[in-house]
Write a protein that holds these residues in place. Sequence first.
Motif, short mmCIF file in Angstrom:
data_model
loop_
_atom_site.label_atom_id
_atom_site.label_comp_id
_atom_site.label_asym_id
_atom_site.label_seq_id
_atom_site.Cartn_x
_atom_site.Cartn_y
_atom_site.Cartn_z
N GLN A 378 -118.17 -55.29 -5.86
CA GLN A 378 -116.98 -55.88 -5.24
C GLN A 378 -116.64 -57.25 -5.83
OE1 GLN A 378 -117.22 -56.11 -0.99
NE2 GLN A 378 -115.01 -56.45 -0.74
N MET A 382 -113.04 -58.04 -7.69
CA MET A 382 -112.07 -59.04 -7.25
C MET A 382 -111.80 -60.07 -8.35
SD MET A 382 -113.39 -59.68 -3.34
CE MET A 382 -112.17 -60.96 -3.08
N GLU A 385 -109.67 -58.32 -11.09
CA GLU A 385 -108.30 -58.08 -10.66
C GLU A 385 -107.47 -59.35 -10.75
OE1 GLU A 385 -108.40 -56.41 -6.79
OE2 GLU A 385 -108.94 -54.39 -7.46
N ASN A 386 -108.07 -60.48 -10.39
CA ASN A 386 -107.36 -61.75 -10.48
C ASN A 386 -107.06 -62.11 -11.94
OD1 ASN A 386 -106.44 -64.40 -9.23
ND2 ASN A 386 -108.05 -65.13 -10.61
N GLU A 409 -106.45 -68.90 -9.04
CA GLU A 409 -106.24 -67.60 -8.41
C GLU A 409 -104.75 -67.40 -8.15
OE1 GLU A 409 -108.53 -67.19 -4.91
OE2 GLU A 409 -110.47 -67.55 -5.90
N SER A 577 -103.91 -55.55 -3.85
CA SER A 577 -105.21 -54.95 -3.53
C SER A 577 -105.04 -53.70 -2.67
CB SER A 577 -106.09 -55.97 -2.81
OG SER A 577 -106.32 -57.10 -3.62
#
Length: 684
Positions: A378, A382, A385-386, A409, A577
């Motif tokens: 996870q 994350m 993805e950012n 971010e 997301s």
Amino acid sequence: YQLLEMARRLEMYGVRLHPAKDREGTKLSLAVSHIGLLVFQGHTKINAFNWSKVRKLSFKRKRFLIKLRPDLNSAYQDTLEFVMASRDCCKIFWKICVEYHAFFRLFEEPKPKAKAVLFTRGSSFRFSPPVMVNGQKAFPFGPSQSSNGHQPSPINAHSSPLSSPLFTDAGYVRTDDEDEVRRKKCPTDKAYFIAKELLTTERTFQKDLAVITVWFQAVLGKEDILPDSVRTLINTNYDPVYQLHQAFLKEVEQRLQQWEGRSNAHIKGDYQRVGDVMLKNIQGLKQLTSLLQRHGEVLVELERSCRASQRLQELCREFEQQKVCYLSLNMFLLRPLHRLLHYKLILERLCKHYPPHQDFRDSRAALADISEMVLQLQGTMMKMENIQKLLELKKDLTGIQDLAIPGREFIRLGCLSKLSGKGLQQRMFFLFSDSLVYTSRGMTADNQFKVHGQLPLYGMTIRESEDEWGVPHSFTLFGQRQSVVVAASCVSEMVKWMEDIRMAVVLVEQSNRPSTDLLSTSRSDRKSPEEGGVEAESEEELSASRSSLERQSAQRGNTTVHVCWHRNTSVSMVDFSVAVENQLSGNLLRKFKNSNGWQKLWVVFTNFSLFFYKSHQDDYPLASLPLLGYSLTVPAETENIQKDYVFKLHFKSHVYYFRSESQYTFQRSVPLATCCVVLSSVVW
């Protein structure tokens, strides 16, 4: 007296060749027999299409069209085209096909159709069987057996003319009730539809993996410009995952065939489950966890190589313009990580449905394993993805330097109106964890957005200012260097922006880290709004923004940023997301507002858009429909949509109807509504 036996053994007996050409101009001959359509080259039969595989036969001028039913094991396209000498030749051959099909495949007499009083539409041609023996119908395979063992119905010599059950008046296949009949034959258990969702999404995932392992590798193989370390990194981390999922897809397809009763080996109960297949696949995936953890490294290294090589950057940009790359390249690199989330959601629905069931034990064990993997990956997911979102936004912006730096971010992007001396002007805002950037759509070839200014979040305050300025849904941003008045399109958009900005301000002040300057170092780009060099372009830019999405360039014209610009809305990282988790694939029937018929399409829902294919075997979509701003409802009675499981998508004057195959797939369309901005009118 062995005439019939000898004739049966002769391949060309009773076969009449009709000259034709294929699309490449190769001279061929078409023929028809009791088994179906035959293709000859000279006097050598090179292909045969059984009647059971033929879905539609038609002709248009000199072109004779054969539409086949979808077949996973077939290398042919679903529609074959042959060119004959003239339209009359096409029509004659089509009539022969109708006669043969009706004679050898018709098992009962159809009901006579009422004749039109004034006008008729389509061909009036019907097949009347001329073969009679002592007043009884003579069937070609004996008095009691047809070609596939069915007992034919006796037909009186003076009955109404017969018509082939597969052909309509104009020579098209009759498929109005085909989906209804198939739906009644398929299992009705919810577990079956969950398993079918697994199959349909796995097919899409397999295509997405092939974009990296097959298509992108083929492009890179033409020029030796990718560093060997990066090439090895891609091969070693993606090829084993691709091979594993290829085997898994075959197992799921076989299991669904057995579940539906399309296999001779099906036994009720033994094959009506999918948990055991998923458990086996997830246990194989656990052994590849180390490879999945390095997929983020592939993303970073490929980006670093593109910055070092201008030619590699151009090659990646050219690849993204290909139809097969319907999303950004970086999104395909993260697909294996996203697929773990899909498995987890599918298994959660399966376990919730099952107890008590023999498949519950395997499903629960598979859910435990995949939950452990998701928890382990996870953090990597994350972070990547950012980074992927920052790299994607970098392509949409000009006048900005390094956007993807450690610690930054992405939070939200969207359209707001900025108040200036000339009034309200449309601007695109990008909220990051350290600053707020506002832009306008430029006149570049890639439709990039030109940065106008940057507002550091450190020390920023925000308040509503509708009463102060008389502008609906407006609020003022007070920065250390300047203040900006902006207005949202509605109350909900204003609330979203104000909440996210306040949250970002609190976080940046807690970190006690000042904002980094995002703007380019060139003098022309560093002009502030007060210097007057920026806002002077607004009228020209606004006129350019009125062009439709369809007129934009192939590469950057349909990104989320451009859709938000045209639909005057916004999306956050949380929305991205949620969209990643709720990806769907499968067959839907589509109908336009003013059309009468339904068109069956393979539809993929991802990245806030619907992508339309003719079938799941196609390599690239035919069209796409961005859903941001659309409303999802069910049709009203006044719209006269007399079908089950229909939902309606509409935005302004654009209206689309979609039909699902079951109640389950209809309810699974709810994620479509979650990605649409207008949700107040959603009815279920």
